[in-house]
Scaffold this motif. Structure first.
Motif, mmCIF file in Angstrom:
data_model
loop_
_atom_site.group_PDB
_atom_site.id
_atom_site.type_symbol
_atom_site.label_atom_id
_atom_site.label_comp_id
_atom_site.label_asym_id
_atom_site.label_seq_id
_atom_site.Cartn_x
_atom_site.Cartn_y
_atom_site.Cartn_z
ATOM 1 N N VAL A 194 77.140 98.834 93.830
ATOM 2 C CA VAL A 194 76.559 99.348 92.473
ATOM 3 C C VAL A 194 77.076 98.927 91.399
ATOM 4 O O VAL A 194 76.254 98.533 90.359
ATOM 5 N N LEU A 195 78.156 98.504 90.997
ATOM 6 C CA LEU A 195 78.804 98.177 89.872
ATOM 7 C C LEU A 195 78.634 96.760 89.446
ATOM 8 O O LEU A 195 77.989 96.330 88.552
ATOM 9 N N VAL A 196 78.583 95.902 90.739
ATOM 10 C CA VAL A 196 78.155 94.409 90.382
ATOM 11 C C VAL A 196 76.510 94.232 90.239
ATOM 12 O O VAL A 196 76.180 93.363 89.400
ATOM 13 N N VAL A 220 90.161 84.014 86.530
ATOM 14 C CA VAL A 220 90.629 84.858 85.744
ATOM 15 C C VAL A 220 90.294 86.174 86.600
ATOM 16 O O VAL A 220 91.443 86.793 86.707
ATOM 17 N N LEU A 221 89.383 86.478 87.309
ATOM 18 C CA LEU A 221 89.008 87.712 88.227
ATOM 19 C C LEU A 221 90.103 87.501 89.252
ATOM 20 O O LEU A 221 90.357 88.626 89.743
ATOM 21 N N THR A 222 90.593 86.347 89.883
ATOM 22 C CA THR A 222 91.248 86.381 91.005
ATOM 23 C C THR A 222 92.486 86.736 90.478
ATOM 24 O O THR A 222 93.257 87.651 91.214
ATOM 25 N N VAL A 223 93.215 86.433 89.315
ATOM 26 C CA VAL A 223 94.376 86.955 88.743
ATOM 27 C C VAL A 223 94.486 88.274 88.493
ATOM 28 O O VAL A 223 95.332 89.036 88.706
ATOM 29 N N LEU A 224 93.322 88.828 87.624
ATOM 30 C CA LEU A 224 93.195 90.276 87.365
ATOM 31 C C LEU A 224 93.096 91.317 88.691
ATOM 32 O O LEU A 224 93.822 92.131 88.780
ATOM 33 N N VAL A 258 88.367 89.197 96.578
ATOM 34 C CA VAL A 258 87.243 90.127 96.358
ATOM 35 C C VAL A 258 86.987 89.571 94.645
ATOM 36 O O VAL A 258 85.776 89.331 94.112
ATOM 37 N N GLY A 259 87.985 89.312 93.744
ATOM 38 C CA GLY A 259 88.028 88.632 92.293
ATOM 39 C C GLY A 259 87.566 87.466 92.413
ATOM 40 O O GLY A 259 86.563 87.104 91.581
ATOM 41 N N PHE A 260 88.080 86.720 93.214
ATOM 42 C CA PHE A 260 87.454 84.970 93.428
ATOM 43 C C PHE A 260 85.954 85.200 93.529
ATOM 44 O O PHE A 260 85.039 84.428 93.053
ATOM 45 N N LEU A 261 85.607 86.029 94.669
ATOM 46 C CA LEU A 261 84.205 85.788 95.161
ATOM 47 C C LEU A 261 83.479 86.681 93.881
ATOM 48 O O LEU A 261 81.998 85.959 93.539
ATOM 49 N N THR A 262 83.705 87.512 93.290
ATOM 50 C CA THR A 262 82.871 88.285 91.928
ATOM 51 C C THR A 262 82.874 87.028 90.943
ATOM 52 O O THR A 262 81.992 87.147 90.116
ATOM 53 N N GLY A 263 84.086 86.549 90.794
ATOM 54 C CA GLY A 263 84.099 85.562 89.550
ATOM 55 C C GLY A 263 82.935 84.413 90.031
ATOM 56 O O GLY A 263 82.368 83.865 89.006
ATOM 57 N N LEU A 264 82.951 83.879 91.086
ATOM 58 C CA LEU A 264 81.975 83.026 91.673
ATOM 59 C C LEU A 264 80.441 83.258 91.361
ATOM 60 O O LEU A 264 79.742 82.592 90.676
ATOM 61 N N ALA A 265 80.285 84.696 91.609
ATOM 62 C CA ALA A 265 79.068 84.979 91.321
ATOM 63 C C ALA A 265 78.606 85.182 89.746
ATOM 64 O O ALA A 265 77.406 84.811 89.330
ATOM 65 N N GLY A 293 73.652 93.599 72.026
ATOM 66 C CA GLY A 293 74.958 93.753 71.220
ATOM 67 C C GLY A 293 75.972 92.743 71.785
ATOM 68 O O GLY A 293 75.831 92.277 72.468
ATOM 69 N N ARG A 294 76.915 92.660 70.811
ATOM 70 C CA ARG A 294 77.910 91.817 71.030
ATOM 71 C C ARG A 294 78.931 92.759 71.762
ATOM 72 O O ARG A 294 79.745 91.891 72.546
ATOM 73 N N ALA A 295 79.041 93.883 71.762
ATOM 74 C CA ALA A 295 80.047 94.636 72.486
ATOM 75 C C ALA A 295 79.428 95.362 73.747
ATOM 76 O O ALA A 295 78.643 96.439 73.437
ATOM 77 N N THR A 296 79.611 94.878 74.894
ATOM 78 C CA THR A 296 78.719 95.479 76.131
ATOM 79 C C THR A 296 79.850 95.716 77.072
ATOM 80 O O THR A 296 80.896 95.278 77.035
ATOM 81 N N VAL A 297 79.413 96.626 77.869
ATOM 82 C CA VAL A 297 80.235 96.915 79.084
ATOM 83 C C VAL A 297 80.196 95.967 80.167
ATOM 84 O O VAL A 297 79.324 95.226 80.546
ATOM 85 N N ASP A 298 81.591 95.743 80.676
ATOM 86 C CA ASP A 298 81.616 94.639 81.694
ATOM 87 C C ASP A 298 81.876 95.173 82.781
ATOM 88 O O ASP A 298 82.859 95.628 83.419
ATOM 89 N N PHE A 299 80.686 95.581 83.695
ATOM 90 C CA PHE A 299 81.037 96.216 85.210
ATOM 91 C C PHE A 299 81.315 95.560 86.328
ATOM 92 O O PHE A 299 82.033 96.166 86.906
ATOM 93 N N ALA A 300 81.416 94.164 86.048
ATOM 94 C CA ALA A 300 82.098 93.333 87.114
ATOM 95 C C ALA A 300 83.701 93.590 87.096
ATOM 96 O O ALA A 300 84.366 93.651 87.833
ATOM 97 N N VAL A 301 84.191 93.748 85.800
ATOM 98 C CA VAL A 301 85.750 93.798 85.700
ATOM 99 C C VAL A 301 85.847 95.224 86.327
ATOM 100 O O VAL A 301 87.075 95.464 86.892
#
Length: 169
Positions: free
Chosen positions: A22-24, A84-88, A62-69, A36-44
Motif C-alpha cells: 500500500v505504501l509503495v 541509497v535505499l539498500t544502505v538505509l 527489499v531496499g534494493f528492489l524498491t530503489g530499482l522501482a 509542492g517541493r516538500a512531499t511525503v516519501d512513502f517509499a522511504v
C-alpha cells in the motif's frame, strides 16, 4: 479453535507485506498528485517499516528492489535510489532495537533522519543542482520534506500499530 501459532506469524507477515504494498502504491499513485517541493516519501517509510521486521540481508534486498522501482522512473540517475535505499534498509534493520521500540518520538526522528540522508545522498550521487540551489534544496526543502515524511510515518505507525509492530520474521 485457533490454528497453530505459526499461522499467526504468517498472517502477521502477510499484513506487513500488504502495508508495504500500500505504501509503495501510494508512492506511485498519491505522491504525484501532491503538488509542492516538500512531499511525503512513502517509499522511504515503506522500506524503513519493513526493514524493522526483517533480517539485515533481506531488508537490504527489499531496499534494493524498491530503489530499482524508483530508478525506473528516473533513468538519468539509475541505480542511485537502489544504492541509497539498500544502505538505509540494511542500517534500519540493524538499528531496529534502538529506534523502533515503542517510542514515537524516536521513530519520528529516525524517519526524519533517514529521509534527509536519502535526499542528501541522492543529490550527491545524481549531481542534480549546484551551488546555491543545491544548498537551498538540502537545507530548506529536504528538511521540510523529511519532517512531513516523519509526521506521516508516525501517524501511520500509531494508527496501524499491529501492522508495523517490530519483530523478526
Amino acid at each position: 479453535m485457533r490454528g497453530p501459532p505459526q499461522s499467526a506469524g504468517v498472517a502477521g507477515a502477510l499484513r506487513a507485506w500488504a502495508g508495504f504494498a500500500v505504501l509503495v502504491g501510494a508512492q506511485f499513485g498519491v505522491r504525484p498528485l501532491i503538488a509542492g517541493r516538500a512531499t511525503v516519501d512513502f517509499a522511504v517509510i515503506a522500506v524503513l517499516f519493513s526493514a524493522v521486521r526483517l533480517r539485515p540481508g533481506v531488508a537490504a534486498v527489499v531496499g534494493f528492489l524498491t530503489g530499482l522501482a524508483l530508478d525506473a522512473l528516473s533513468p538519468g540517475g539509475f541505480g542511485a535510489s537502489a544504492l541509497v535505499l539498500t544502505v538505509l534498509a540494511f542500517s534500519a534493520s540493524w538499528l531496529k532495537a534502538v529506534f523502533f521500540a515503542d517510542h514515537v518520538a524516536l521513530t519520528g526522528l529516525f524517519v526524519f533522519s533517514a529521509k534527509w540522508l536519502f535526499d542528501v545522498a541522492m543529490a550527491l550521487l545524481t549531481g542534480v543542482g549546484s551551488g546555491a540551489s543545491m544548498l537551498v534544496a538540502l537545507l530548506v526543502w529536504s528538511p521540510l520534506s523529511a519532517a512531513l515524511t516523519a509526521v506521516v510515518g508516525v501517524l501511520l505507525l500509531v494508527v496501524f500499530r499491529p501492522l508495523y509492530r517490530p519483530h523478526s520474521l
